[in-house]
Design a protein around this motif. Structure first.
Motif, short mmCIF file in Angstrom:
data_model
loop_
_atom_site.label_atom_id
_atom_site.label_comp_id
_atom_site.label_asym_id
_atom_site.label_seq_id
_atom_site.Cartn_x
_atom_site.Cartn_y
_atom_site.Cartn_z
N LEU A 1 1.13 5.04 6.37
CA LEU A 1 0.88 3.78 5.71
C LEU A 1 1.25 3.80 4.24
CD1 LEU A 1 -2.51 2.90 7.38
CD2 LEU A 1 -0.37 1.62 7.58
N HIS A 2 1.13 4.99 3.64
CA HIS A 2 1.42 5.04 2.21
C HIS A 2 2.88 4.79 1.92
CE1 HIS A 2 2.37 9.10 3.64
NE2 HIS A 2 3.18 9.18 2.57
N LEU A 3 3.72 4.99 2.92
CA LEU A 3 5.14 4.74 2.70
C LEU A 3 5.48 3.25 2.74
CD1 LEU A 3 6.90 7.48 4.84
CD2 LEU A 3 6.85 7.27 2.35
N ALA A 4 4.60 2.56 3.33
CA ALA A 4 4.93 1.13 3.52
C ALA A 4 4.87 0.36 2.21
CB ALA A 4 3.94 0.52 4.51
N SER B 1 6.84 -16.42 -2.93
CA SER B 1 5.80 -15.98 -3.87
C SER B 1 5.51 -14.51 -3.59
CB SER B 1 4.52 -16.82 -3.69
OG SER B 1 4.00 -16.57 -2.41
N SER B 2 5.07 -13.85 -4.57
CA SER B 2 4.72 -12.43 -4.35
C SER B 2 3.46 -12.09 -5.15
CB SER B 2 5.90 -11.55 -4.75
OG SER B 2 6.12 -11.68 -6.12
N SER B 3 2.68 -11.20 -4.63
CA SER B 3 1.50 -10.75 -5.38
C SER B 3 1.34 -9.24 -5.18
CB SER B 3 0.24 -11.47 -4.90
OG SER B 3 0.03 -11.19 -3.54
N THR B 4 0.87 -8.60 -6.16
CA THR B 4 0.72 -7.15 -6.09
C THR B 4 -0.75 -6.80 -6.33
OG1 THR B 4 2.90 -7.03 -7.04
CG2 THR B 4 1.63 -5.01 -6.98
N GLN B 5 -1.27 -5.98 -5.47
CA GLN B 5 -2.67 -5.57 -5.62
C GLN B 5 -2.72 -4.04 -5.76
OE1 GLN B 5 -4.33 -7.27 -2.02
NE2 GLN B 5 -5.76 -8.45 -3.30
N ASN C 1 -5.72 3.10 -6.23
CA ASN C 1 -4.40 3.66 -6.48
C ASN C 1 -3.37 3.32 -5.40
OD1 ASN C 1 -4.88 4.76 -8.93
ND2 ASN C 1 -5.45 6.79 -8.14
N GLN C 2 -3.77 2.47 -4.56
CA GLN C 2 -2.82 2.07 -3.53
C GLN C 2 -2.22 0.71 -3.91
OE1 GLN C 2 -4.25 3.06 0.18
NE2 GLN C 2 -2.26 2.82 1.11
N VAL C 3 -0.92 0.69 -3.93
CA VAL C 3 -0.24 -0.54 -4.37
C VAL C 3 0.16 -1.34 -3.14
CG1 VAL C 3 1.68 -1.50 -5.69
CG2 VAL C 3 0.65 0.68 -6.35
N THR C 4 -0.32 -2.54 -3.10
CA THR C 4 0.06 -3.41 -1.99
C THR C 4 0.77 -4.64 -2.57
OG1 THR C 4 -2.04 -2.76 -1.03
CG2 THR C 4 -0.81 -4.48 0.11
N THR C 5 1.96 -4.83 -2.09
CA THR C 5 2.72 -6.01 -2.56
C THR C 5 2.86 -7.00 -1.40
OG1 THR C 5 3.95 -4.56 -3.97
CG2 THR C 5 4.81 -6.77 -3.70
#
Lengths: 251, 621
Positions: B15-18, B72-76, B80-84
């Motif tokens: 999942l971290h690669l996603a 639209s895009s949002s980044t969370q 320390n996990q980045v979810t876009t």
């Protein structure tokens, strides 16, 4: 001479009573022409012709009406028909010349040598019937002179009769020859006028054959042969090709 | 494929690669039920950045607008996990064109080289819901919550006449109807105006607003464009819709926002937002009537409208080589710009220059009108009076539905002065060739003429041959008859000749018997007749023609010797003398008889000699 032959013709033929109605029709057509209603005039003139009557003047007037409607093909055709009946008419020749100057094609005829022109001019002094009647008159005069030679007791008269009869024999011959030439020219040799705006002549009778030349409405062609629905035509400048019969109207 | 990928991700804990590839969702959404002609929105949404998008076929629907693309895009960042999160959407405004259950197949998109297909949709389309709504007005109110409703803002085109004649002036007016404040508008796309000649007559400056009430609702109306159009052909001409982009101020509260916007909303009272909106006018159909061909004047040149023609000639009197101005003014309403130079027939020797054309054509609210002036400069080259025929102009009046002709003039130009003769040679007149103006055919024959049957030819007709052979045959017959006549005559002459001697002998015998009987007068008469009869037969001359003179000449012709002829005549004389001289009886009778007999015998001999001597000799009378 022309007047005389005209009178003779009129004397010889008794015109049917129906002629009067047709004369009225001609009058009406002339009036329509004068008023500028050319298409109506054409209708009326054509009706007279449909009644199997003709006259050089009638064809001339019809040609004029067609010319005014800028239908050059029928105009030239009718002028040619008029000339066939009255080859020495100045007005018809003039109008034909004008109509010919308006058509698309400018085909230069093979030029004539001066004596050919004279001979042609001489031939065109009269139509076929004119020459035939003149010939008959000369024949009678010739026979009269010959009788003078045969039956006169006086040597002087006999001499005059002999030379005059020779002269009139020659005249008779010329007249009949001219009549025959006119007959040949106008009735045996088929001439035609192109009636469609544009026609392509082929090298052989068949759609698939090579295109040779293009001619346009109003151009005069000589028909030299026919095969099926095709005519072989010869232009005034000597070119030969085949066209469909429906594209031309025989004079 | 998608599921397989998801499973893979799940099991291997990668999942971290996603970044964006957690699960790709490509979804189509639309209302389940719409009405025919009702606009609705179809959205394809995708939670990734596509490299390609292929829309499906919208069978049974009409695309009113679209696709419009938004993203639209949002980044969370959580632990320390980045979810876009990216969301892409393609939206269409569609209109169902027929009833029934219509299917929209899935659209195809490509993300990172993989293809995804959206879910197919089934939409139930029912009959028209809102028949009172004007057709052509896009209805998108239900699905455009962020913009003003279609009822609140639309464009309409109106034509002053939808069935004009060809070349007739028609005024087109495009108007914006609005119930929301429009801050700005721009015309995005003008129709192509095919088959039309157009002129923009929009009043300059800010369009003036007015109020109009439609179906009980009042609108602010502004005319955004006004045009004069002239159909160039007859038949049906369709005007495509005009597209206008408007900036509309709407209340922010009206917008349906997410939780985020609500939370950070700039104004709790709801501010005004500016929304861009594209609106389209209705389509317009013109049924163009052709100009009637009946009664069309000869000088009609395609002018349609209402015109007036005026002309002035200034000055009307002038000297040779001075200039006059012929001013022709056409004034009116219609296709003025197509007005051609009127044809002015000028007499020869009046030189004219090409006209100076000046226009005063206005394109006002009511179309194009004005005047066009043609200024001809005329210079007479000879003296006298010049007659300028009336100047005419024809046009079609669509109001009266007839052709109208206007004319001005005629004019007469009086020119004083004499035509200048050739300088320096007084008495020599300047001669000109007749001027040939144009070539036309000569007039018809109006004199009565004889009509003959078509195809009849005298030459080679039966009549001709009859007339040819008849004189010849007559001549030959005459010749034969003549010959026979001659032969016959010759034969009788021959016969008479042969008979002459016999007859003479017979008569002499009778005379001899008379001599014996002493019948003196009868005897002489018989002798006399014998002599005359003989000579008549012999010379083939009728007795009535006989006298001494021509007998003598006839003898000469027959080459009878003179003395013999004299003897014969003497015998005749004697006979005559004896007849009337009394007294001398038998002796003289005897003598006369003898003499007559001898004369006849000698002449007979002589003639026969001549015949044999000269050979065959043609007998002539």
């Amino acid at each position: 001479m022309k007047q005389l032959s005209g009178i003779l013709l009129a004397v010889i033929f008794i015109f049917p009573a129906k002629g009067n109605d047709l004369h009225d029709l001609v009058e009406q057509a002339n009036e329509a022409y004068i008023k500028g209603e050319y298409s109506y005039a054409i209708e009326l003139y054509e009706e007279v012709i449909a009644n199997q009557k003709e006259a050089a003047e009638l064809y001339h007037n019809l040609g004029n009406a067609y010319f005014k409607e800028t239908r050059l093909g029928p105009a030239i055709l009718n002028y040619e028909r008029a000339l066939r009946l009255s080859p020495n008419d100045d007005n018809i020749r003039f109008n034909l010349e004008i109509a010919r100057s308006r058509i698309v094609d400018r085909i230069e005829p093979v030029p004539l040598i001066f004596y050919e022109r004279w001979w042609k001019g001489f031939l065109n002094l009269q139509a076929v019937d004119g020459w035939a009647i003149t010939g008959l008159i000369f024949l009678v005069i010739f026979l009269g002179c010959l009788s003078l030679y045969f039956f006169s007791r006086k040597t002087g008269f006999r001499k005059i009769g002999f030379s005059l009869s020779l002269f009139f024999l020659l005249m008779t011959g010329i007249c009949f020859f001219a009549a025959n030439r006119q007959y040949q020219h106008h009735y045996v040799d088929k001439e035609a006028i192109v009636f469609v705006p544009r026609v392509t002549a082929k090298s052989a009778p068949g759609q698939a054959s090579t295109d040779i030349f293009v001619i346009h409405e109003g151009t005069q062609v000589r028909i030299t042969d026919n095969l099926g629905e095709w005519y072989q035509i010869k232009l005034a400048n000597g070119n030969v090709g085949w066209i469909k019969q429906t594209t031309v109207e025989v004079i | 494929m998608k599921i397989f990928k998801t499973i893979l991700f799940f099991f291997f804990g990668l999942l971290h690669l996603a970044v964006s590839g957690s699960t790709i969702e490509f979804k189509a959404s639309a209302p389940e039920q719409v009405a025919v002609g009702e606009g609705f929105r179809l959205v394809f949404s995708l939670n990734a950045r596509p490299s390609d998008f292929q829309p499906p076929s919208f069978d049974g629907f009409r695309v009113v607008s679209g696709p419009s693309q938004s993203s639209s895009s949002s980044t969370q960042i959580i632990n320390n996990q980045v979810t876009t999160t990216i969301s892409f959407s393609y939206s269409y405004i569609l209109e169902a064109t027929r009833e029934g259950i219509l299917k929209i197949p899935g659209a195809i998109t490509t993300v990172d080289g993989e293809q995804y297909t959206s879910n197919p949709l089934e939409i139930r389309v029912e009959g028209q819901t809102d028949p009172s709504a004007s057709p052509g007005r896009p209805r998108e109110q239900t699905l455009r919550p962020e913009g003003p409703a279609a009822d609140d803002l639309f464009v309409r085109v109106q034509a002053s006449n939808t069935s004009p004649y060809q070349s007739e002036q028609v005024i087109l007016s495009y108007k914006i109807y609005t119930r929301v404040p429009v801050t700005q508008f721009s015309i995005e796309r003008l129709p192509s105006f095919q088959g039309l000649w157009t002129e923009n007559i929009t009043p300059s400056g800010q369009p003036s607003a007015s109020t109009e009430v439609i179906d009980g609702v009042s609108y602010n109306v502004a005319e955004i464009r006004r045009m004069a159009i002239f159909p160039q052909r007859s038949g049906k001409i369709i005007l495509e819709p005009l597209e206008v982009e408007c900036l509309v101020r709407v209340r922010g509260q009206q917008r349906r926002g997410g939780l985020f916007e609500e939370f950070f909303g700039s104004s709790p009272f709801g501010s005004f937002e500016t929304v861009e909106k594209t609106i389209r006018s209705n389509r317009l159909e013109l049924e163009v009537k052709p100009l009637p061909s009946q009664n069309r004047p000869a000088d009609f040149k395609g002018m349609v409208g209402d015109f007036d023609l005026g002309a002035t000639l200034e000055p009307a009197e002038l000297a040779i080589n001075d200039a006059a101005n012929l001013v022709v003014t056409v004034q009116g309403k219609g296709n003025m710009r197509m007005l051609e130079k009127p044809r002015v027939q000028l007499p020869p020797n009046l030189e004219a220059f090409d006209p100076n054309i000046s226009d005063n054509i206005r394109s006002g609210r009511n179309g194009i009108s004005g005047s066009r002036t043609f200024d001809f400069l005329l210079i007479p080259r000879t003296g006298g009076e010049f007659e300028i025929p009336p100047i005419t102009m024809s046009f079609f009046d669509p109001a009266k539905e007839t052709y109208v002709s206007r004319r001005a003039g005629p004019f007469t130009l009086k020119v004083s002065g004499e035509t200048p003769s050739i300088a320096g040679t007084p008495g020599v007149l300047a001669q000109e060739d007749a001027q040939y103006l144009s070539r036309d055919i000569r007039f018809i024959y109006t004199r009565p003429f004889e009509l003959q049957p078509i195809g009849f030819m005298f030459y080679k007709s039966t009549l001709f041959y009859v007339l040819f052979i008849l004189p010849l045959a007559l001549f030959v017959l005459l010749l034969i008859f003549w010959r026979r006549q001659i032969r016959l005559q010759r034969d009788t002459a021959l016969m008479k000749n042969k008979r002459a001697q016999k007859l003479a002998k017979k008569r002499l015998r009778k005379a001899g018997s008379l001599l014996k009987d002493k019948e003196e007068s009868l005897f002489y008469e018989e002798i006399f007749r014998t002599l005359w009869g003989y000579i008549s037969d012999k010379l083939n001359m009728p007795v009535s023609n006989l006298n001494k003179a021509n007998v003598a000449s006839a003898f000469k012709k027959q080459k009878v010797r003179d003395e013999l002829a004299a003897e014969f005549l003497k015998a005749l004389d004697d006979c005559e003398y004896a007849r009337f001289a009394p007294g001398s009886a038998e002796m003289r009778m005897e003598e006369t008889f003898e003499k007559a007999y001898n004369t006849i015998v000698t002449i007979e001999k002589e003639l026969r000699n001549n015949k044999t001597n000269k050979g065959v000799r043609k007998k002539q009378q």
